[in-house]
Design an enzyme around this catalytic site. Structure first.
Site, PDB file in Angstrom:
ATOM      1  N   HIS A  88       0.648  51.936  27.715  1.00 38.55           N
ATOM      2  CA  HIS A  88      -0.529  52.789  27.818  1.00 38.55           C
ATOM      3  C   HIS A  88      -1.759  51.909  28.016  1.00 38.55           C
ATOM      4  O   HIS A  88      -1.748  50.718  27.667  1.00 38.55           O
ATOM      5  CB  HIS A  88      -0.716  53.614  26.542  1.00 38.55           C
ATOM      6  N   CYS A 130      -2.268  53.655  32.415  1.00 40.23           N
ATOM      7  CA  CYS A 130      -3.453  54.437  32.745  1.00 40.23           C
ATOM      8  C   CYS A 130      -4.691  53.558  32.660  1.00 40.23           C
ATOM      9  O   CYS A 130      -4.732  52.580  31.914  1.00 40.23           O
ATOM     10  CB  CYS A 130      -3.595  55.612  31.772  1.00 40.23           C
TER      11      CYS A 130
END
Length: 261
Positions: A88, A130
């Site tokens: 992430h 992301c």
């Protein structure tokens, strides 16, 4: 433009950081990331890399320690260095299992002043994460007669030329870096149980073309593959039928062909 020398005895080290589970509130388990990690590992083995270090579900401090350790190795007989990060992230950082790690801390151990045996050699980073929470709804254009669509889900000064009489050759600290992000700054990056569209595109393109095409050309194909052949599928309306485009920052000073003649 000349080419990087890739005929050293060893192609170089590959570090794969793969984070699936997190101890941070709000960060969901990254389903499908094991498939990405396995496919990347298999790809680089096929390309001839022998020293592949894969680290799964490690802390931010462990990521720092791993990269520092690799940076202190003797790379004199290596052609390049590769790092793949699957986790992430946000615009300026990625996550270990426990906390955020600034992107700069991935790159800094390998600068010319800190890793002198990689001076003049390419350092490649591929980051599947992301870079924010924006999603790209795309723009309606004429349809393309192209490959089938891939679906996945979730979630600058003027220079001055200076002539010097010094006999030493100076290199900028960040020369010969190549950083490929799965998505543009501020945007989300998609993934599902079969892995991410970015890593799938890299594996598909590289596995077919690494023996004949240079890195920049292959990455252009990767970007086109994701941009035109991907849209998300999700039960969440705000994440369904969205687009994604990878983003590359290159400080390479030569062409990079993994297979030398």
């Amino acid at each position: 433009m000349s080419n990087y020398r890739m005929d050293y005895p060893d192609l170089g080290s590959v570090v794969i950081i793969n984070i699936k589970h997190f101890a941070v509130d709000g960060l969901e388990t990254r389903v499908g990331t094991g498939i990405d990690a396995g496919n990347v590992e298999k790809l680089f083995k096929t390309m001839g890399f022998k020293n592949i270090r894969r680290k799964d579900d490690i802390t931010a401090d462990n990521i720092r320690a791993e990269l520092e350790e690799v940076s202190r190795l003797d790379h004199s007989e290596s052609s390049c260095f590769v790092c793949v990060v699957l986790t992430h992230g946000e615009r300026d950082f990625v996550y270990g299992i426990d906390e955020e790690l600034p992107l700069s801390e991935l790159f800094e151990p390998f600068t010319d002043d800190r890793c002198k045996t990689l001076v003049g050699k390419p350092r490649l980073f591929f980051i599947q994460a992301c870079r924010g929470h924006l999603v790209d709804s795309g723009v309606a254009v004429a349809t393309f007669d192209d490959d089938s669509v891939v679906a996945a889900t979730t979630l600058d000064d003027d220079s001055v030329e200076d002539e010097s009489d010094s006999s030493e050759e100076l290199f900028p600290s960040y020369s010969d870096y190549f950083i490929a992000y799965s998505t543009a700054p501020g945007y989300a990056s998609f993934r599902n149980v079969e892995g991410s569209c970015f890593i799938r595109a890299i594996v598909n393109v590289f596995s077919k073309e690494w023996t004949r095409l240079d890195l920049q050309t292959m990455m252009t194909r990767v970007i086109g593959n994701v941009a035109f052949n991907f849209h998300s599928k999700s039960k969440k309306p705000d994440q369904d039928n969205k687009k994604q485009i990878p983003c590359v920052t290159s400080m390479l000073t030569k062409k990079l062909y993994f297979k030398s003649d």
